[in-house]
Write a protein that holds these residues in place. Structure first.
Motif, short mmCIF file in Angstrom:
data_model
loop_
_atom_site.label_atom_id
_atom_site.label_comp_id
_atom_site.label_asym_id
_atom_site.label_seq_id
_atom_site.Cartn_x
_atom_site.Cartn_y
_atom_site.Cartn_z
N TYR A 33 0.83 -1.19 0.00
CA TYR A 33 0.00 0.00 0.00
C TYR A 33 0.87 1.25 0.00
N TRP A 34 0.32 2.31 -0.56
CA TRP A 34 0.88 3.65 -0.39
C TRP A 34 -0.19 4.56 0.20
N TYR A 35 0.25 5.35 1.17
CA TYR A 35 -0.58 6.38 1.79
C TYR A 35 0.20 7.68 1.75
N ARG A 36 -0.51 8.79 1.90
CA ARG A 36 0.21 10.05 2.06
C ARG A 36 -0.42 10.84 3.20
N GLN A 37 0.39 11.74 3.75
CA GLN A 37 -0.08 12.61 4.82
C GLN A 37 0.45 14.00 4.55
N ILE A 38 -0.45 14.87 4.11
CA ILE A 38 -0.09 16.27 3.96
C ILE A 38 0.03 16.87 5.36
N LEU A 39 0.97 17.77 5.54
CA LEU A 39 1.26 18.33 6.86
C LEU A 39 -0.01 18.84 7.54
N GLY A 40 -0.27 18.32 8.73
CA GLY A 40 -1.42 18.77 9.51
C GLY A 40 -2.73 18.09 9.15
N GLN A 41 -2.69 17.15 8.18
CA GLN A 41 -3.93 16.51 7.75
C GLN A 41 -3.89 15.00 8.04
N LYS A 42 -5.01 14.36 7.71
CA LYS A 42 -5.12 12.92 7.96
C LYS A 42 -4.21 12.12 7.03
N VAL A 43 -3.91 10.91 7.44
CA VAL A 43 -3.29 9.94 6.54
C VAL A 43 -4.34 9.50 5.53
N GLU A 44 -3.98 9.55 4.23
CA GLU A 44 -4.94 9.23 3.17
C GLU A 44 -4.44 8.05 2.32
N PHE A 45 -5.34 7.16 2.01
CA PHE A 45 -5.02 6.01 1.17
C PHE A 45 -4.80 6.47 -0.27
N LEU A 46 -3.77 5.91 -0.90
CA LEU A 46 -3.54 6.16 -2.33
C LEU A 46 -3.86 4.92 -3.16
N VAL A 47 -3.22 3.80 -2.83
CA VAL A 47 -3.32 2.64 -3.71
C VAL A 47 -2.95 1.37 -2.95
#
Lengths: 115, 111
Positions: A33-47
């Motif tokens: 899996y890949w996730y991303r987390q923009i500074l100050g925001q939630k962890v978000e699923f990518l793929v």
């Protein structure tokens, strides 16, 4: 204890350039899996990825993104033409099953900074 | 849209206190609920819960799930400064290959 490893830990890139983020999942895991987390925001699923193909992807994962398992150990995320809004922490994760019976384990992340 | 909400967003307590962190969710096809601890880098796995009413325990940490009321709590007793971190709640959705995360609770333990 086995762990997910990611490289590089920090990547600085000019807008419009291609980046490849690398991950080595836990060795006996099959789901990635890949996730991303923009500074100050939630962890978000990518793929999510299994058996050399994408299982599911989010709306964020558009045509600029691609994933690959080029060999038996690496799992990569490529962003073809980076935008300022791609700046984030990108986490790779792996799990031993897809059914949710085993947890996903995360790497330390790559901090991507787009200038 | 699947949603996970954590409360409080931030909590400051003194060493030795007991804390309770909350996580509520609204998802289609719930499969599991997971708690992670995030210090500087990777979210590290704490608990995975799939059944209501069964407490999971690890040292001073414990967690329980209520699938009827759609929430979970994470308890930490006798807190230590090393417990300072962001605690993330995430829900695994059946069939979908993803975790849906809450915003996290930033816990600060003062000596």
């Amino acid at each position: 204890e086995p762990e997910v490893t990611q490289t590089p830990s920090h990547q600085v890139t000019q807008m419009g350039q291609e980046v490849i983020l690398r991950c080595v999942p836990i060795s006996n895991h099959l789901y990635f899996y890949w996730y991303r987390q923009i500074l100050g925001q939630k962890v978000e699923f990518l793929v999510s990825f299994y058996n050399n193909e994408i299982s599911e992807k989010s709306e964020i994962f558009d045509d600029q993104f691609s994933v690959e398992r080029p060999d038996g150990s690496n799992f990569t995320l490529k962003i073809r033409s980076t935008k300022l809004e791609d700046s984030a922490m990108y986490f790779c994760a792996s799990s031993g099953d897809r059914g949710g019976n085993q947890p996903q384990h995360f790497g330390d992340g790559t901090r991507l900074s787009i200038l | 849209e699947d949603k996970v909400v954590q409360s409080p967003l931030s909590l400051v307590v003194h060493e030795g206190d007991t804390v309770t962190l909350n996580c509520s969710y609204e998802v289609t096809n719930f499969r599991s609920l997971l708690w992670y601890k995030q210090e500087k880098k990777a979210p590290t796995f704490l608990f995975m819960l799939t059944s209501s009413g069964i407490e999971k325990k690890s040292g001073r940490l414990s967690s329980i799930l209520d699938k009827k009321e759609l929430f979970s709590i994470l308890n930490i007793t006798a807190t230590q400064t090393g417990d300072s971190a962001v605690y993330l709640c995430a829900v695994g959705v059946y069939r979908a290959q993803k975790l849906v995360f809450g915003q996290g609770t930033r816990l600060t333990i003062n000596p």
